[in-house]
Design a protein around this motif. Structure first.
Motif, PDB file in Angstrom:
ATOM      1  N   ALA A 176       0.791  -1.231  -0.024  1.00 33.60           N
ATOM      2  CA  ALA A 176      -0.042  -0.026   0.138  1.00 33.60           C
ATOM      3  C   ALA A 176       0.845   1.104  -0.118  1.00 33.60           C
ATOM      4  CB  ALA A 176      -0.934   0.029   1.244  1.00 33.60           C
ATOM      5  N   LEU A 177       1.811   1.033   0.787  1.00 29.64           N
ATOM      6  CA  LEU A 177       2.703   2.273   0.947  1.00 29.64           C
ATOM      7  C   LEU A 177       3.435   2.789  -0.465  1.00 29.64           C
ATOM      8  CD1 LEU A 177       4.164   4.542   2.578  1.00 29.64           C
ATOM      9  CD2 LEU A 177       5.831   2.992   3.304  1.00 29.64           C
ATOM     10  N   ALA A 178       4.002   1.337  -1.076  1.00 32.89           N
ATOM     11  CA  ALA A 178       4.608   1.728  -2.505  1.00 32.89           C
ATOM     12  C   ALA A 178       3.561   2.361  -3.535  1.00 32.89           C
ATOM     13  CB  ALA A 178       5.123   0.368  -2.907  1.00 32.89           C
ATOM     14  N   ASP A 179       2.285   1.929  -3.537  1.00 29.62           N
ATOM     15  CA  ASP A 179       1.358   2.179  -4.277  1.00 29.62           C
ATOM     16  C   ASP A 179       1.146   3.810  -3.880  1.00 29.62           C
ATOM     17  OD1 ASP A 179       0.872  -0.096  -5.262  1.00 29.62           O
ATOM     18  OD2 ASP A 179      -0.893  -0.796  -4.196  1.00 29.62           O
ATOM     19  N   ILE A 180       1.045   4.228  -2.701  1.00 31.58           N
ATOM     20  CA  ILE A 180       0.895   5.711  -2.357  1.00 31.58           C
ATOM     21  C   ILE A 180       1.931   6.264  -3.277  1.00 31.58           C
ATOM     22  CG2 ILE A 180       1.128   7.314  -0.509  1.00 31.58           C
ATOM     23  CD1 ILE A 180      -0.396   5.141   0.950  1.00 31.58           C
ATOM     24  N   GLN A 181       3.176   5.990  -2.723  1.00 37.40           N
ATOM     25  CA  GLN A 181       4.544   6.556  -3.323  1.00 37.40           C
ATOM     26  C   GLN A 181       4.603   6.598  -4.869  1.00 37.40           C
ATOM     27  OE1 GLN A 181       4.979   8.420  -0.558  1.00 37.40           O
ATOM     28  NE2 GLN A 181       7.280   8.081  -0.807  1.00 37.40           N
ATOM     29  N   ASN A 182       4.012   5.799  -5.532  1.00 38.19           N
ATOM     30  CA  ASN A 182       3.825   5.873  -6.867  1.00 38.19           C
ATOM     31  C   ASN A 182       2.823   6.780  -7.244  1.00 38.19           C
ATOM     32  OD1 ASN A 182       5.364   4.100  -8.616  1.00 38.19           O
ATOM     33  ND2 ASN A 182       4.441   2.229  -7.980  1.00 38.19           N
ATOM     34  N   ALA A 183       1.797   6.905  -6.818  1.00 37.53           N
ATOM     35  CA  ALA A 183       0.852   7.993  -7.005  1.00 37.53           C
ATOM     36  C   ALA A 183       1.246   9.239  -6.805  1.00 37.53           C
ATOM     37  CB  ALA A 183      -0.543   7.573  -6.400  1.00 37.53           C
ATOM     38  N   ASN A 184       2.208   9.493  -6.281  1.00 36.38           N
ATOM     39  CA  ASN A 184       3.000  10.690  -5.752  1.00 36.38           C
ATOM     40  C   ASN A 184       4.140  10.775  -6.838  1.00 36.38           C
ATOM     41  OD1 ASN A 184       1.142  11.865  -3.822  1.00 36.38           O
ATOM     42  ND2 ASN A 184       1.830  10.323  -2.514  1.00 36.38           N
ATOM     43  N   GLY A 185       4.503  10.190  -7.629  1.00 36.49           N
ATOM     44  CA  GLY A 185       5.586  10.384  -8.596  1.00 36.49           C
ATOM     45  C   GLY A 185       7.014   9.669  -8.330  1.00 36.49           C
ATOM     46  N   TYR A 186       6.935   8.792  -7.044  1.00 39.79           N
ATOM     47  CA  TYR A 186       8.217   8.376  -6.807  1.00 39.79           C
ATOM     48  C   TYR A 186       8.860   7.124  -7.543  1.00 39.79           C
ATOM     49  CZ  TYR A 186       8.288  11.380  -2.743  1.00 39.79           C
ATOM     50  OH  TYR A 186       8.004  12.695  -2.005  1.00 39.79           O
ATOM     51  N   MET A 187       8.169   6.482  -8.423  1.00 41.06           N
ATOM     52  CA  MET A 187       8.327   5.276  -9.268  1.00 41.06           C
ATOM     53  C   MET A 187       8.777   4.223  -8.223  1.00 41.06           C
ATOM     54  SD  MET A 187      10.381   7.092 -12.531  1.00 41.06           S
ATOM     55  CE  MET A 187      10.626   5.450 -13.161  1.00 41.06           C
ATOM     56  N   ALA A 188       8.004   3.972  -7.220  1.00 44.31           N
ATOM     57  CA  ALA A 188       8.161   3.027  -6.204  1.00 44.31           C
ATOM     58  C   ALA A 188       8.017   1.707  -6.679  1.00 44.31           C
ATOM     59  CB  ALA A 188       7.447   3.385  -4.897  1.00 44.31           C
ATOM     60  N   SER A 189       8.928   0.734  -6.188  1.00 41.17           N
ATOM     61  CA  SER A 189       8.532  -0.757  -6.173  1.00 41.17           C
ATOM     62  C   SER A 189       8.831  -1.565  -5.054  1.00 41.17           C
ATOM     63  CB  SER A 189       9.336  -1.504  -7.120  1.00 41.17           C
ATOM     64  OG  SER A 189      10.710  -1.082  -6.925  1.00 41.17           O
ATOM     65  N   TRP A 190       8.414  -2.581  -4.753  1.00 34.84           N
ATOM     66  CA  TRP A 190       8.680  -3.324  -3.359  1.00 34.84           C
ATOM     67  C   TRP A 190       8.913  -4.647  -3.703  1.00 34.84           C
ATOM     68  CZ3 TRP A 190       5.807  -6.947  -0.834  1.00 34.84           C
ATOM     69  CH2 TRP A 190       4.313  -7.330  -1.441  1.00 34.84           C
ATOM     70  N   ASP A 191       9.688  -5.325  -2.739  1.00 30.84           N
ATOM     71  CA  ASP A 191      10.028  -6.585  -2.714  1.00 30.84           C
ATOM     72  C   ASP A 191      10.133  -7.265  -1.477  1.00 30.84           C
ATOM     73  OD1 ASP A 191      10.309  -9.321  -4.041  1.00 30.84           O
ATOM     74  OD2 ASP A 191      11.922  -8.511  -5.376  1.00 30.84           O
ATOM     75  N   THR A 192      10.355  -8.604  -1.218  1.00 26.98           N
ATOM     76  CA  THR A 192      10.857  -9.207  -0.146  1.00 26.98           C
ATOM     77  C   THR A 192      12.294  -9.275   0.023  1.00 26.98           C
ATOM     78  OG1 THR A 192      10.896 -11.450  -1.367  1.00 26.98           O
ATOM     79  CG2 THR A 192       8.983 -10.865   0.081  1.00 26.98           C
ATOM     80  N   ALA A 193      12.632  -9.120   1.023  1.00 25.28           N
ATOM     81  CA  ALA A 193      14.491  -9.068   0.988  1.00 25.28           C
ATOM     82  C   ALA A 193      14.961 -10.533   1.416  1.00 25.28           C
ATOM     83  CB  ALA A 193      14.678  -8.130   2.421  1.00 25.28           C
ATOM     84  N   GLU A 194      16.121 -10.922   0.758  1.00 25.55           N
ATOM     85  CA  GLU A 194      16.902 -12.091   1.218  1.00 25.55           C
ATOM     86  C   GLU A 194      16.952 -12.263   2.521  1.00 25.55           C
ATOM     87  OE1 GLU A 194      20.241 -12.307  -1.375  1.00 25.55           O
ATOM     88  OE2 GLU A 194      19.417 -12.086  -3.226  1.00 25.55           O
ATOM     89  N   ALA A 195      17.308 -11.190   3.353  1.00 28.58           N
ATOM     90  CA  ALA A 195      17.712 -11.465   4.843  1.00 28.58           C
ATOM     91  C   ALA A 195      16.366 -11.345   5.567  1.00 28.58           C
ATOM     92  CB  ALA A 195      18.594 -10.399   5.280  1.00 28.58           C
ATOM     93  N   GLY A 196      15.260 -11.433   4.964  1.00 26.56           N
ATOM     94  CA  GLY A 196      14.067 -11.350   5.524  1.00 26.56           C
ATOM     95  C   GLY A 196      13.438 -10.126   5.715  1.00 26.56           C
ATOM     96  N   GLY A 197      12.082  -9.692   5.866  1.00 26.86           N
ATOM     97  CA  GLY A 197      11.535  -8.531   5.543  1.00 26.86           C
ATOM     98  C   GLY A 197      11.222  -7.968   4.045  1.00 26.86           C
TER      99      GLY A 197
END
Length: 209
Positions: free
Chosen positions: A132-153
């Motif tokens: 949801a936060l990545a979507d919010i930032q995308n809508a505000n022009g940040y070209m955001a993406s998200w993924d799971t981290a190898e170390a967790g999180g």
């Protein structure tokens, strides 16, 4: 007619509409020195892309004609000077009331954004909050993406910073963004890369508390 010339012609049409206001096909064709059929082909492309629209106008004599005009989307294609105005205003505020007042302004903006979006986060698992936060930032022009981290999180990457000119001069803007992320995600958030500091992106690692 090659593609580069066609793009240039469409750009010229957009500039004509910007500087002259509503125009008919015949007027555009006359100014460009091309056929009305060629103009209509360009207008169809621009209309398909959501950059122009038209309205039917009745004439004193003869048949009604379509007048073409720019949409709000097209306005974004033309130069803007918002960041200079913002920097000038912040500079005036700092000179008049001190740097602390500028920091308080960024704090108020952060609190306002948290108030606007926290309802979207409430009751969701962390993965959904990150999305949801990545979507919010995308809508505000940040070209955001998200993924799971190898170390967790999780990781959120922002490939654009719409306020980079401001953040370059007032680093508190970046600090407030980090605090906003922590509050909205209700998680431990660390910025590992920053566009303003020469990075290729702004990158955040996110761990559940």
């Amino acid at each position: 007619m090659n593609q580069e010339f066609e793009v240039s012609t469409r750009r010229t049409i957009l500039t004509m509409l910007k500087t002259q206001g509503n125009l008919a096909v015949s007027e555009i064709a006359k100014q460009l020195g091309i056929t009305e059929m060629a103009v209509r082909r360009h207008l169809n492309t621009l209309e398909r892309d959501g950059l122009i629209d038209s309205r039917l106008v009745r004439q004193a004599m003869g048949r009604p004609t379509n007048l073409y005009f720019l949409t709000e989307n097209a306005d974004e294609l033309f130069p803007k000077n918002y960041h200079n105005l913002t920097l000038d205003l912040l500079g005036e505020l700092a000179a008049e009331a001190g740097e602390l007042q500028v920091q308080l302004l960024f704090e108020r903006r952060k609190d306002k954004m948290i108030g606007r979006f926290e309802e979207q986060m409430r009751g969701k698992p962390l993965a959904d909050r990150v999305k949801a936060l990545a979507d919010i930032q995308n809508a505000n022009g940040y070209m955001a993406s998200w993924d799971t981290a190898e170390a967790g999180g999780y990781i959120i990457n922002e490939h654009n910073c719409p306020i980079s000119q401001v953040a370059n001069q007032y680093n508190h803007a970046c600090h407030c963004e980090l605090l906003m992320f922590e509050t909205l995600l209700d998680a431990n958030v660390q910025r590992t890369e920053c566009l303003v500091k020469g990075g290729l992106k702004c990158s955040y690692t996110i761990q559940d508390k």
